[in-house]
Each structure stands twice: as structure tokens, then as C-alpha cells.
Scaffold this motif. Structure first.
Motif, mmCIF file in Angstrom:
data_model
loop_
_atom_site.group_PDB
_atom_site.id
_atom_site.type_symbol
_atom_site.label_atom_id
_atom_site.label_comp_id
_atom_site.label_asym_id
_atom_site.label_seq_id
_atom_site.Cartn_x
_atom_site.Cartn_y
_atom_site.Cartn_z
ATOM 1 N N TRP A 160 37.600 38.976 16.023
ATOM 2 C CA TRP A 160 37.272 39.362 14.655
ATOM 3 C C TRP A 160 37.217 38.090 13.807
ATOM 4 N N PHE A 161 36.184 38.013 12.990
ATOM 5 C CA PHE A 161 36.012 36.924 12.049
ATOM 6 C C PHE A 161 35.735 37.522 10.678
ATOM 7 N N ARG A 162 35.861 36.706 9.646
ATOM 8 C CA ARG A 162 35.553 37.204 8.310
ATOM 9 C C ARG A 162 34.900 36.116 7.486
ATOM 10 N N VAL A 207 39.815 35.302 12.589
ATOM 11 C CA VAL A 207 40.896 36.194 12.191
ATOM 12 C C VAL A 207 41.806 36.507 13.381
ATOM 13 N N ALA A 208 41.216 37.025 14.467
ATOM 14 C CA ALA A 208 42.020 37.429 15.617
ATOM 15 C C ALA A 208 41.138 37.487 16.853
ATOM 16 N N THR A 209 41.783 37.340 18.017
ATOM 17 C CA THR A 209 41.048 37.430 19.265
ATOM 18 C C THR A 209 41.930 38.051 20.337
ATOM 19 N N ILE A 210 41.295 38.633 21.346
ATOM 20 C CA ILE A 210 42.019 39.302 22.426
ATOM 21 C C ILE A 210 41.271 39.085 23.739
ATOM 22 N N ASN A 211 42.031 38.939 24.821
ATOM 23 C CA ASN A 211 41.388 38.716 26.119
ATOM 24 C C ASN A 211 40.958 40.031 26.749
ATOM 25 N N THR A 219 35.812 49.777 22.854
ATOM 26 C CA THR A 219 36.134 49.619 21.441
ATOM 27 C C THR A 219 37.268 48.620 21.245
ATOM 28 N N VAL A 220 37.119 47.799 20.223
ATOM 29 C CA VAL A 220 38.171 46.887 19.795
ATOM 30 C C VAL A 220 38.543 47.260 18.358
ATOM 31 N N TYR A 221 39.820 47.111 18.053
ATOM 32 C CA TYR A 221 40.346 47.513 16.747
ATOM 33 C C TYR A 221 40.991 46.326 16.043
ATOM 34 N N LEU A 222 41.034 46.422 14.722
ATOM 35 C CA LEU A 222 41.806 45.478 13.924
ATOM 36 C C LEU A 222 42.595 46.298 12.901
ATOM 37 N N GLN A 223 43.888 46.430 13.144
ATOM 38 C CA GLN A 223 44.763 47.120 12.207
ATOM 39 C C GLN A 223 45.226 46.111 11.173
ATOM 40 N N MET A 224 44.950 46.398 9.911
ATOM 41 C CA MET A 224 45.271 45.475 8.839
ATOM 42 C C MET A 224 46.264 46.129 7.897
ATOM 43 N N ASN A 225 47.449 45.544 7.827
ATOM 44 C CA ASN A 225 48.514 46.067 6.974
ATOM 45 C C ASN A 225 48.853 45.060 5.884
ATOM 46 N N THR A 226 49.527 45.529 4.861
ATOM 47 C CA THR A 226 49.956 44.679 3.748
ATOM 48 C C THR A 226 48.796 43.814 3.263
ATOM 49 N N TYR A 285 33.915 41.538 7.387
ATOM 50 C CA TYR A 285 34.564 41.340 8.672
ATOM 51 C C TYR A 285 33.564 41.594 9.801
ATOM 52 N N TYR A 286 33.532 40.652 10.744
ATOM 53 C CA TYR A 286 32.604 40.706 11.860
ATOM 54 C C TYR A 286 33.357 40.813 13.185
ATOM 55 N N CYS A 287 32.826 41.635 14.051
ATOM 56 C CA CYS A 287 33.308 41.749 15.419
ATOM 57 C C CYS A 287 32.368 40.938 16.315
ATOM 58 N N ALA A 288 32.931 40.305 17.339
ATOM 59 C CA ALA A 288 32.117 39.503 18.235
ATOM 60 C C ALA A 288 32.638 39.618 19.660
ATOM 61 N N ALA A 289 31.708 39.460 20.606
ATOM 62 C CA ALA A 289 32.053 39.558 22.020
ATOM 63 C C ALA A 289 31.573 38.329 22.777
#
Length: 124
Positions: free
Chosen positions: A36-38, A48-52, A78-85, A94-98
Motif C-alpha cells: 500500500w502506498f499513498r 505505507v505498508a507491505t506484506i509477503n 484480496t489484501v487489506y489495510l486496517q487503519m486505526n487512530t 491510497y494505492y494498492c500494488a502487486a
């Protein structure tokens, strides 16, 4: 061409939460690193975040660490980004990328497929 589709953006007050989702079609999803990028107005796109591919290795930007959580469901592509606070400074598209590699990465140039983006606006 892989058609990546994000969803879940919107307007939220500071301190609130949102969950973004992103569907990446194709049989290679389960072997791909995701990120995820923004991008805020006038600012370069940032990590923002990445996952293997297995979902057992994640990395976060310092600005979101402890508040955001990236996860994936390979059965649903599907990939998720839980955003709190959420904070006003989280306002961005916000962009999703693979990737076509199994590991995640902080570098946007390592990603091949990108979504169109979803707007997140946090009011103070």
C-alpha cells in the motif's frame, strides 16, 4: 493486464478507523508481494505498508506503525489495510500494488500492477 481494484476509502473524523481492501485478479496473487502506498496533494507517493506472499512478513512506514495493519487473504485474492487512530495527515489517495516477486518491498519501482487509488480524508 491485471485490473487491480481498491475499495473502502471515505471521510472519517480524526481518531476513527477505515479498512481498505484491494482485489488483485489472477493465479499469481498467492505468490506475489503486495503493498500500500499513498499520495497527498503536492507530495510524492510514499510507502505505507507491505506484506509477503505468505502473509507472515510485514513492514510499515514509521508514520503508521502501530496504527495500521496490512493483511491478505489468498483464497479471495484480496489484501487489506486496517487503519486505526487516523490523523488528518493520513489524508491521501491510497494505492494498492502487486509485485511479480514473493517478497514485499518499500520501493514503488518494484511493483508492476497498480490500482487507480481510493481517497481517504480525515477531518480534524
Amino acid at each position: 493486464q491485471v485490473h487491480v481494484v481498491e475499495a473502502g476509502g471515505g471521510l472519517v473524523q480524526a481518531g476513527g478507523s477505515l479498512r481498505l481492501s484491494c482485489v488483485v485478479p489472477g493465479r499469481t496473487f498467492s505468490s506475489s508481494g503486495l503493498g500500500w502506498f499513498r499520495q497527498a496533494p503536492g507530495i510524492e507517493r510514499e510507502f505505507v505498508a507491505t506484506i509477503n506472499w505468505r502473509g507472515d512478513s510485514m513492514d510499515y512506514a514509521d508514520s503508521v506503525k502501530g496504527r495500521f495493519t496490512i493483511s491478505r487473504d489468498n483464497a479471495k485474492n484480496t489484501v487489506y489495510l486496517q487503519m486505526n487512530t487516523l490523523k488528518p495527515e493520513d489524508t491521501a489517495v491510497y494505492y494498492c500494488a502487486a509485485r511479480v516477486r514473493p517478497s514485499g518491498s518499500r520501493l514503488s519501482s518494484y511493483y508492476v500492477y497498480w490500482g487507480q487509488g481510493t481517497q481517504v480524508t480525515v477531518s480534524s
